[in-house]
Write an enzyme that holds these catalytic residues in place. Structure first.
Site, PDB file in Angstrom:
ATOM      1  N   LYS A   1       5.548  -4.290  -4.741  1.00  0.00           N
ATOM      2  CA  LYS A   1       7.012  -4.186  -4.758  1.00  0.00           C
ATOM      3  C   LYS A   1       7.604  -4.304  -3.355  1.00  0.00           C
ATOM      4  CE  LYS A   1      10.941  -3.384  -6.762  1.00  0.00           C
ATOM      5  NZ  LYS A   1      11.486  -4.542  -7.506  1.00  0.00           N
TER       6      LYS A   1
ATOM      7  N   ASN B   1      -1.675   1.833   6.012  1.00  0.00           N
ATOM      8  CA  ASN B   1      -0.842   0.804   5.387  1.00  0.00           C
ATOM      9  C   ASN B   1      -0.401  -0.122   6.521  1.00  0.00           C
ATOM     10  OD1 ASN B   1       1.150  -0.647   4.078  1.00  0.00           O
ATOM     11  ND2 ASN B   1       2.547   1.084   3.856  1.00  0.00           N
ATOM     12  N   GLY B   2      -0.649  -1.423   6.397  1.00  0.00           N
ATOM     13  CA  GLY B   2      -0.272  -2.364   7.452  1.00  0.00           C
ATOM     14  C   GLY B   2      -1.463  -3.223   7.842  1.00  0.00           C
TER      15      GLY B   2
ATOM     16  N   LYS C   1      11.074 -15.567 -11.454  1.00  0.00           N
ATOM     17  CA  LYS C   1      10.793 -14.498 -12.432  1.00  0.00           C
ATOM     18  C   LYS C   1       9.637 -14.915 -13.343  1.00  0.00           C
ATOM     19  CE  LYS C   1      12.273 -11.813 -11.077  1.00  0.00           C
ATOM     20  NZ  LYS C   1      13.154 -11.612  -9.975  1.00  0.00           N
TER      21      LYS C   1
ATOM     22  N   ARG D   1       3.672  -0.223  -4.972  1.00  0.00           N
ATOM     23  CA  ARG D   1       3.462  -0.729  -3.615  1.00  0.00           C
ATOM     24  C   ARG D   1       2.135  -1.466  -3.457  1.00  0.00           C
ATOM     25  NH1 ARG D   1       6.841   1.439  -0.007  1.00  0.00           N
ATOM     26  NH2 ARG D   1       5.444   0.843   1.658  1.00  0.00           N
TER      27      ARG D   1
ATOM     28  N   GLU E   1      15.849 -18.586  -9.134  1.00  0.00           N
ATOM     29  CA  GLU E   1      15.534 -17.191  -9.450  1.00  0.00           C
ATOM     30  C   GLU E   1      14.841 -17.100 -10.817  1.00  0.00           C
ATOM     31  OE1 GLU E   1      15.120 -14.530  -8.074  1.00  0.00           O
ATOM     32  OE2 GLU E   1      15.346 -12.975  -9.589  1.00  0.00           O
TER      33      GLU E   1
ATOM     34  N   CYS F   1       0.837  -1.192   0.000  1.00  0.00           N
ATOM     35  CA  CYS F   1       0.000   0.000   0.000  1.00  0.00           C
ATOM     36  C   CYS F   1       0.879   1.252   0.000  1.00  0.00           C
ATOM     37  CB  CYS F   1      -0.945   0.092   1.187  1.00  0.00           C
ATOM     38  SG  CYS F   1      -2.021  -1.326   1.355  1.00  0.00           S
TER      39      CYS F   1
ATOM     40  N   TRP G   1      -2.987  -2.669  -1.593  1.00  0.00           N
ATOM     41  CA  TRP G   1      -2.727  -4.094  -1.822  1.00  0.00           C
ATOM     42  C   TRP G   1      -3.546  -4.814  -0.758  1.00  0.00           C
ATOM     43  CZ3 TRP G   1      -0.673  -8.279   0.900  1.00  0.00           C
ATOM     44  CH2 TRP G   1      -0.297  -9.380   0.126  1.00  0.00           C
TER      45      TRP G   1
ATOM     46  N   GLU H   1       6.210 -15.046 -11.400  1.00  0.00           N
ATOM     47  CA  GLU H   1       5.577 -13.805 -10.936  1.00  0.00           C
ATOM     48  C   GLU H   1       5.083 -12.921 -12.065  1.00  0.00           C
ATOM     49  OE1 GLU H   1       7.996 -11.157  -8.512  1.00  0.00           O
ATOM     50  OE2 GLU H   1       9.777 -11.689  -9.624  1.00  0.00           O
TER      51      GLU H   1
ATOM     52  N   HIS I   1      14.626 -38.553  -8.296  1.00  0.00           N
ATOM     53  CA  HIS I   1      14.060 -39.045  -7.039  1.00  0.00           C
ATOM     54  C   HIS I   1      12.561 -38.751  -6.935  1.00  0.00           C
ATOM     55  CE1 HIS I   1      18.004 -40.244  -5.620  1.00  0.00           C
ATOM     56  NE2 HIS I   1      18.458 -39.076  -6.044  1.00  0.00           N
TER      57      HIS I   1
HETATM   58  C1  AGP Z   1      11.243 -10.476  -6.754  1.00  0.00           C
HETATM   59  O1  AGP Z   1      11.061 -10.306  -8.102  1.00  0.00           O
HETATM   60  C2  AGP Z   1      10.155 -10.056  -5.877  1.00  0.00           C
HETATM   61  N1  AGP Z   1       9.570  -8.852  -6.220  1.00  0.00           N
HETATM   62  C3  AGP Z   1      10.351 -10.325  -4.397  1.00  0.00           C
HETATM   63  O2  AGP Z   1      10.669 -11.680  -4.258  1.00  0.00           O
HETATM   64  C4  AGP Z   1      11.391  -9.474  -3.612  1.00  0.00           C
HETATM   65  O3  AGP Z   1      12.681  -9.779  -4.018  1.00  0.00           O
HETATM   66  C5  AGP Z   1      11.198  -9.742  -2.109  1.00  0.00           C
HETATM   67  O4  AGP Z   1       9.897  -9.388  -1.742  1.00  0.00           O
HETATM   68  C6  AGP Z   1      12.198  -9.018  -1.248  1.00  0.00           C
HETATM   69  O5  AGP Z   1      12.090  -7.630  -1.384  1.00  0.00           O
HETATM   70  P1  AGP Z   1      13.234  -6.679  -0.872  1.00  0.00           P
HETATM   71  O6  AGP Z   1      14.450  -6.991  -1.673  1.00  0.00           O
HETATM   72  O7  AGP Z   1      12.724  -5.288  -1.109  1.00  0.00           O
HETATM   73  O8  AGP Z   1      13.441  -6.976   0.584  1.00  0.00           O
END
Ligand code: AGP
Length: 598
Positions: A593, A99-100, A475, A27, A471, A2, A73, A478, A494
């Site tokens: 984000k 926010n929270g 990617k 956010r 990783e 948020c 969010w 998401e 396995h």
């Molecule tokens: C990665 O593409 C994501 N957006 C997410 O996994 C991110 O890396 C994670 O939430 C950690 O965020 P930060 O690096 O701001 O702590």
């Protein structure tokens, strides 16, 4: 999660609020809203969906130059207009954005019902905050005091901004575990969750700490401690340019950020190399290094994957055991920490609540915390014993790309610094090698077109290449919403190999000579069961030609530096598969984000 904005100044507040929200959409972006004062009453406008849904129906007028806004969010209640913020109090005297999470919102509702507060228009945990502040405001007529009394009753995490219908001269705010910054102007002041929201208006910023309150007027800003005693807060000057937070000719922030990687890596590394020698100027590291027995890395998501690669390179070059923990699971290991431990936290935003809580546990155990961070002045920066900054610049796309490769650069530098292994020249070459890896873009784009409809995708690697596979898989998940997986190639037989059938697409990473032959064998095994294989490699070996349908060749680096180069085609692959599918790459569904809820 948020984004919050606030404005107090001259002229209508709604354009300032909407502009600020547009910079905070990373956010959270499932709904948005603004509220402003209008001749002694509060006007609220909100809409479900992205910010455009709000702006296309926004009515500007009667605005007294004071307002607050929010981009959401969802946590409690779906993304509907009713659940969008701002929320009005029952008697419409108070309006808030939050926010929270208010963990005791049900108990608070119960308590407030004794005072006639029984009308709720949303399913959120936040609406009760408006009612609670109003309840106290009705007796004290002091908005800051009412916020303070309300906060004393709340449990959870919050950044809150509030207005009262009859107080056009002030916005009040408070934070705990959710960021808030204040921008200082001439005859106007701003409140926001993050700097980009105010950067086109001012570069003078004050940071609010946990449990602190702020009162913003047009001519002055006051900060107060938990007990409302006044605090002097230094003013910081933001030196980065708003242009770095814009798309600069690219279709999306994500593509721009993928292409910014050579620059970001170069800047992160080259500033620390003087006359060919690395100098991190980290006193904490220098003082702990001689007696260091082990290192613990803690992070989430992509930053966690950077930590896994950091572990490998530190173990290899320094010979120290390193453990890597997912921050939200850290509670179970924190009890084993002692003052002799070094904990390395990794975070782009420096606001991720899971990582913050983890370092708080670590520090409580007496361990020292070194953070690898991108955002200067973030909460993690302020709560760490030392910080090693990445110089990625603002990362707006939800999918982390340049933050990841600069985090790898930070780990490579830490490993070199601790080991004194003198591989600075090879480190300095990495930015150019990443640039060369970006030249695979057209090939990757063609492959992405061919595979965009495939729902059976598997990433394989061994050792550090398995971490790259993790990783790569994150990617793709998401931004493309493909239910893919990453596996250590040797583990496949396995169980998981049962999933392989004709049409399965396997993307394999081969950057380590020690595991090359075994990887080739594993790829032959999946091909024998009908899989198609794309191999991504920095090595040259004839045997791979029989094990892969297509091979992407990348420049050769020192093998422990290879993950920085091999992730590039995988980022491009995820990007182009998502765009082939017509998806919103910068703002994928369900994500935000900065993850500021646990
Ligand atoms: C990665 O593409 C994501 N957006 C997410 O996994 C991110 O890396 C994670 O939430 C950690 O965020 P930060 O690096 O701001 O702590």
């Amino acid at each position: 999660m948020c984004g919050i904005v606030g404005y107090i100044g001259q002229g209508p507040s709604s354009p300032v609020l909407v502009e600020g929200l547009s910079k905070l959409a990373y956010r959270g972006y499932d709904s948005s809203g603004i509220a402003f004062l209008d001749n002694g009453s509060i006007t609220v406008q909100k809409a479900a969906g992205k910010l455009e849904k709000l702006t296309e129906r926004l009515i500007i007028g009667g605005d007294e130059g004071i307002g607050i806004g929010h981009t959401r969010w969802a946590t409690h209640g779906p993304a509907t207009t009713e659940n969008a913020h701002p929320h009005l109090s029952q008697h419409k005297q108070i309006v808030i954005v939050h926010n929270g999470i208010i963990e005791n919102h049900l108990a608070l509702k119960n308590e407030l019902s004794w005072f006639g507060y029984d009308t709720y228009l949303s399913e959120t945990d936040s609406e009760v905050v408006a009612h609670l502040i109003e309840h106290f405001y009705r007796s004290s007529h002091d908005l800051l005091e009412a916020l303070h009394q309300a906060v004393e009753k709340m449990e959870g995490s919050y950044a809150i901004a509030a207005l009262a219908a009859d107080r056009p001269q002030e916005i009040v705010a408070v934070r705990k575990n959710s960021p808030l910054i204040i921008g200082l102007g001439e005859g106007e002041n701003f409140l926001a969750s993050d700097v980009p929201a105010i950067l086109s208006r001012t570069r003078r910023v004050m940071y609010l700490n946990d449990d602190e309150y702020a009162r913003l007027g047009r001519e002055k800003v006051e900060i107060f401690a938990r007990d409302l005693s006044p605090i002097d807060r230094e003013v910081c000057q933001i030196d980065w340019d708003i242009k770095t937070a814009e798309k600069g000719g690219y279709d999306t922030f994500t593509l721009k950020e993928i292409h910014e990687q050579p620059r970001a890596i170069r800047e992160t590394i080259s500033h620390r190399i003087k006359q060919g020698r690395l100098s991190l100027e980290l006193e904490l590291l220098e003082s702990m290094a001689p007696s260091l027995q082990r290192i613990t890395i803690v992070a989430c998501g992509t930053a966690y994957h950077a930590g896994l690669i950091g572990k490998t390179v530190i173990e290899e070059l320094v010979g120290l055991p390193v453990q890597v923990e997912i921050a939200s699971e850290f509670w179970s290991v924190a009890r084993f920490l002692t003052p002799a431990d070094l904990v390395i936290a990794v975070s782009q935003s420096g606001e991720t609540i899971d990582t913050l809580q983890a370092i708080r546990l670590a520090r409580r155990a007496g361990a020292k915390v070194l953070s690898i961070l991108n955002v200067v002045g973030s909460t993690l920066a302020r709560e760490s014993d030392a910080v090693l900054y990445t110089w990625a610049g603002p990362e707006i796309g939800v999918a982390s790309t340049k933050a990841y490769t600069t985090q790898l650069a930070a780990f490579f530098m830490l490993a070199l610094s601790l080991s004194g292994s003198g591989q600075e020249a090879e480190l300095l070459e990495l930015a150019d090698q990443v640039d060369q890896a970006l030249a695979t873009e057209e090939t990757i784009r063609r492959i992405a077109r061919e595979q965009a409809a495939n729902e059976k995708i598997m990433f394989l690697g061994r050792g550090v290449d398995y971490y790259t596979a993790l990783e790569a898989s994150l990617k793709l998940k998401e931004i493309s919403y493909i239910n893919c997986l990453a596996m250590p190639a040797g583990e496949l037989k396995h169980g998981t190999i049962a999933l392989v059938e004709p049409g399965t697409w396997v993307v394999a990473f081969l950057t380590q000579s020690q595991t090359y032959d075994k990887m080739v064998s594993n790829l032959k095994e999946v091909r024998a069961r009908g899989a198609k294989v794309l191999a991504i490699t920095c090595l040259s070996g004839d045997s791979l030609a029989d094990a892969a349908d297509e091979i992407i060749h990348l420049p050769k680096t020192l093998e422990h530096y290879a993950p920085m180069v091999s992730i590039i085609p995988a980022q491009l692959l995820a990007y182009y598969i998502a765009t082939e599918r017509g998806l919103d790459v910068d703002q994928p569904r369900n994500l935000a984000k900065s993850v500021t809820v646990e």
